[in-house]
Design a protein around this motif. Structure first.
Motif, PDB file in Angstrom:
ATOM      1  N   GLY A   1     -20.067  21.431   7.812  1.00 33.01           N
ATOM      2  CA  GLY A   1     -21.032  22.190   8.600  1.00 33.01           C
ATOM      3  C   GLY A   1     -20.566  23.627   8.726  1.00 33.01           C
ATOM      4  N   GLU A   2     -20.443  24.112   9.951  1.00 33.88           N
ATOM      5  CA  GLU A   2     -19.989  25.481  10.199  1.00 33.88           C
ATOM      6  C   GLU A   2     -18.521  25.548  10.583  1.00 33.88           C
ATOM      7  OE1 GLU A   2     -21.896  28.112   9.608  1.00 33.88           O
ATOM      8  OE2 GLU A   2     -23.361  26.643   8.886  1.00 33.88           O
ATOM      9  N   THR A   3     -17.817  24.421  10.529  1.00 35.02           N
ATOM     10  CA  THR A   3     -16.430  24.368  10.975  1.00 35.02           C
ATOM     11  C   THR A   3     -15.477  24.269   9.794  1.00 35.02           C
ATOM     12  OG1 THR A   3     -17.111  23.216  12.995  1.00 35.02           O
ATOM     13  CG2 THR A   3     -14.774  23.161  12.441  1.00 35.02           C
ATOM     14  N   ASN A   4     -14.446  25.122   9.824  1.00 26.69           N
ATOM     15  CA  ASN A   4     -13.387  25.069   8.814  1.00 26.69           C
ATOM     16  C   ASN A   4     -12.168  24.362   9.404  1.00 26.69           C
ATOM     17  OD1 ASN A   4     -14.342  26.693   6.417  1.00 26.69           O
ATOM     18  ND2 ASN A   4     -14.651  28.215   8.050  1.00 26.69           N
ATOM     19  N   TYR A   5     -11.630  23.416   8.665  1.00 31.08           N
ATOM     20  CA  TYR A   5     -10.467  22.659   9.110  1.00 31.08           C
ATOM     21  C   TYR A   5      -9.292  22.905   8.164  1.00 31.08           C
ATOM     22  CZ  TYR A   5     -13.804  19.927  11.906  1.00 31.08           C
ATOM     23  OH  TYR A   5     -14.782  19.533  12.783  1.00 31.08           O
ATOM     24  N   ASN A   6      -8.126  23.148   8.742  1.00 29.12           N
ATOM     25  CA  ASN A   6      -6.874  23.198   8.000  1.00 29.12           C
ATOM     26  C   ASN A   6      -6.338  21.769   7.955  1.00 29.12           C
ATOM     27  OD1 ASN A   6      -4.337  23.752   6.906  1.00 29.12           O
ATOM     28  ND2 ASN A   6      -3.499  24.454   8.875  1.00 29.12           N
ATOM     29  N   THR A   7      -6.347  21.141   6.787  1.00 29.98           N
ATOM     30  CA  THR A   7      -6.052  19.710   6.715  1.00 29.98           C
ATOM     31  C   THR A   7      -4.896  19.406   5.770  1.00 29.98           C
ATOM     32  OG1 THR A   7      -7.493  19.146   4.835  1.00 29.98           O
ATOM     33  CG2 THR A   7      -8.524  19.263   7.023  1.00 29.98           C
ATOM     34  N   ILE A   8      -4.376  18.199   5.931  1.00 26.15           N
ATOM     35  CA  ILE A   8      -3.436  17.613   4.981  1.00 26.15           C
ATOM     36  C   ILE A   8      -4.126  16.391   4.375  1.00 26.15           C
ATOM     37  CG2 ILE A   8      -1.182  16.549   4.628  1.00 26.15           C
ATOM     38  CD1 ILE A   8      -0.168  18.123   7.031  1.00 26.15           C
TER      39      ILE A   8
ATOM     40  N   THR B   1       0.834  -1.197   0.000  1.00 27.63           N
ATOM     41  CA  THR B   1       0.000   0.000   0.000  1.00 27.63           C
ATOM     42  C   THR B   1       0.869   1.247   0.000  1.00 27.63           C
ATOM     43  OG1 THR B   1      -1.772  -1.150   1.178  1.00 27.63           O
ATOM     44  CG2 THR B   1      -1.763   1.254   1.300  1.00 27.63           C
ATOM     45  N   THR B   2       0.530   2.198  -0.853  1.00 27.79           N
ATOM     46  CA  THR B   2       1.282   3.443  -0.962  1.00 27.79           C
ATOM     47  C   THR B   2       0.476   4.591  -0.370  1.00 27.79           C
ATOM     48  OG1 THR B   2       2.417   2.687  -2.957  1.00 27.79           O
ATOM     49  CG2 THR B   2       2.401   5.059  -2.542  1.00 27.79           C
ATOM     50  N   LEU B   3       1.110   5.371   0.481  1.00 27.07           N
ATOM     51  CA  LEU B   3       0.520   6.574   1.073  1.00 27.07           C
ATOM     52  C   LEU B   3       1.225   7.780   0.474  1.00 27.07           C
ATOM     53  CD1 LEU B   3       0.700   5.200   4.689  1.00 27.07           C
ATOM     54  CD2 LEU B   3      -1.417   5.520   3.433  1.00 27.07           C
ATOM     55  N   THR B   4       0.449   8.721  -0.065  1.00 31.34           N
ATOM     56  CA  THR B   4       1.015   9.881  -0.739  1.00 31.34           C
ATOM     57  C   THR B   4       0.358  11.153  -0.228  1.00 31.34           C
ATOM     58  OG1 THR B   4       1.382   8.571  -2.740  1.00 31.34           O
ATOM     59  CG2 THR B   4       1.488  10.963  -2.966  1.00 31.34           C
ATOM     60  N   VAL B   5       1.165  12.102   0.226  1.00 33.01           N
ATOM     61  CA  VAL B   5       0.633  13.399   0.653  1.00 33.01           C
ATOM     62  C   VAL B   5       0.289  14.222  -0.585  1.00 33.01           C
ATOM     63  CG1 VAL B   5       1.158  15.567   1.823  1.00 33.01           C
ATOM     64  CG2 VAL B   5       1.905  13.401   2.832  1.00 33.01           C
ATOM     65  N   LEU B   6      -0.963  14.658  -0.673  1.00 34.10           N
ATOM     66  CA  LEU B   6      -1.422  15.437  -1.817  1.00 34.10           C
ATOM     67  C   LEU B   6      -1.373  16.937  -1.566  1.00 34.10           C
ATOM     68  CD1 LEU B   6      -4.493  13.292  -2.935  1.00 34.10           C
ATOM     69  CD2 LEU B   6      -2.118  13.153  -3.705  1.00 34.10           C
ATOM     70  N   GLY B   7      -1.163  17.329  -0.305  1.00 37.48           N
ATOM     71  CA  GLY B   7      -1.047  18.751   0.013  1.00 37.48           C
ATOM     72  C   GLY B   7      -2.057  19.213   1.046  1.00 37.48           C
ATOM     73  N   ARG B   8      -1.989  20.489   1.356  1.00 36.62           N
ATOM     74  CA  ARG B   8      -2.891  21.094   2.338  1.00 36.62           C
ATOM     75  C   ARG B   8      -4.176  21.563   1.674  1.00 36.62           C
ATOM     76  NH1 ARG B   8      -1.051  22.991   7.497  1.00 36.62           N
ATOM     77  NH2 ARG B   8       1.095  22.314   7.911  1.00 36.62           N
ATOM     78  N   GLU B   9      -5.281  21.429   2.417  1.00 41.20           N
ATOM     79  CA  GLU B   9      -6.569  21.898   1.924  1.00 41.20           C
ATOM     80  C   GLU B   9      -7.391  22.430   3.091  1.00 41.20           C
ATOM     81  OE1 GLU B   9      -8.845  19.145  -0.370  1.00 41.20           O
ATOM     82  OE2 GLU B   9      -7.129  18.483  -1.576  1.00 41.20           O
ATOM     83  N   ASN B  10      -8.148  23.479   2.847  1.00 36.87           N
ATOM     84  CA  ASN B  10      -9.137  23.949   3.812  1.00 36.87           C
ATOM     85  C   ASN B  10     -10.446  23.218   3.540  1.00 36.87           C
ATOM     86  OD1 ASN B  10      -7.546  25.892   5.215  1.00 36.87           O
ATOM     87  ND2 ASN B  10      -7.785  27.297   3.484  1.00 36.87           N
ATOM     88  N   VAL B  11     -10.958  22.561   4.559  1.00 37.67           N
ATOM     89  CA  VAL B  11     -12.170  21.764   4.425  1.00 37.67           C
ATOM     90  C   VAL B  11     -13.239  22.332   5.362  1.00 37.67           C
ATOM     91  CG1 VAL B  11     -13.204  19.491   4.780  1.00 37.67           C
ATOM     92  CG2 VAL B  11     -10.914  19.675   3.789  1.00 37.67           C
TER      93      VAL B  11
END
Length: 244
Positions: A189-196, A176-186
């Motif tokens: 509902g009413e909550t914003n998450y700073n994600t990878i 299994t390969t795990l690859t970081v695709l980058g940061r995204e704001n998600v």
């Protein structure tokens, strides 16, 4: 459809050994809504708690709607792992000791329990009919649970861009390969998450899983999507998350 839902269930009992610090792992509780582009499929609840050096996480997946009408039952997945600091000061290392998955009303040969040894480089997996298989690799073998926890620690310590690991799938191992695709704001509902965003795929497989880990929420997963041949099959969205 239901097999997709199973992939995201997780429940574990983690035994953490010093010198892993409290900053690396913190208790949390997350509830996800499961759906595809058409139907609500159920919910998944994950809770991680700590007692001294022990970490306990338990997950229950409860199907509803279309899946309940099709007769699918509750799914439980569990594992026992050791988490220890790496000698080279990189991310702590997760090693599985025991793993199991079971589904109410499921076929016996799809209920699997596995015991790991030799530093999680060897395991024996037994299905509900009593058939056993021993698997050995030169590197640490991960379960669907341990690979998520390990990814959280890799992201915290900025020690992942692409990783390849052997992953237990029922009674087989899939590279299994795990690859970081980058940061995204998600926004959920009413909550914003700073994600990878991290993609997980298997050599020669048709499925790919994307997981969004929230940087400001101890790198806990807040969104997951599974694709088969590029088509969305399942989406999990956190509707509540608490971190101690």
């Amino acid at each position: 459809m239901f097999n997709s839902l199973r992939i995201f269930t997780l429940g574990m009992l983690i035994l953490a050994t010093a010198p892993v610090t409290a900053g690396d792992l913190r208790p949390f509780s997350i509830t996800f809504d499961a759906s595809d582009d058409t139907y609500s499929l159920g919910d998944v609840h994950i809770a991680l708690t700590q007692s001294d050096a022990k970490w306990s996480m338990r997950s229950v997946t409860t199907p509803s709607g279309m899946l309940r009408l099709l007769g699918h039952g509750e799914i439980r997945e569990s594992s026992v792992m050791r988490v220890s600091a790496a000698h080279d000061q990189r991310a702590p290392v997760v090693r599985t000791q025991r793993y199991s998955i079971e589904q109410d009303g499921g076929e016996p040969d799809r209920n699997v329990s596995a015991s790991f040894k030799q530093g999680a480089k060897e395991l024996t997996a037994t299905d509900g009919t009593g058939n056993s298989t021993t698997l050995v690799r030169d590197s640490i073998i991960h379960s669907p649970l341990s690979v998520m926890l390990q990814t959280m620690l890799w992201l915290r310590h900025q020690s992942i861009q692409t990783k390849s690991v052997p992953l237990l799938s029922r009674q087989r191992l899939k590279q299994t390969t795990l690859t970081v695709l980058g940061r995204e704001n998600v926004k959920i509902g009413e909550t914003n998450y700073n994600t990878i965003r991290v993609a997980r795929s298997q050599s020669g497989g048709s499925r790919e899983t994307h997981t969004w880990y929230a940087v400001d929420w101890e790198f806990a997963p807040v969104k997951m999507e599974q694709f088969k041949r590029g088509k969305l099959k399942l989406r999990l969205l956190a509707n509540s998350i608490e971190i101690d």
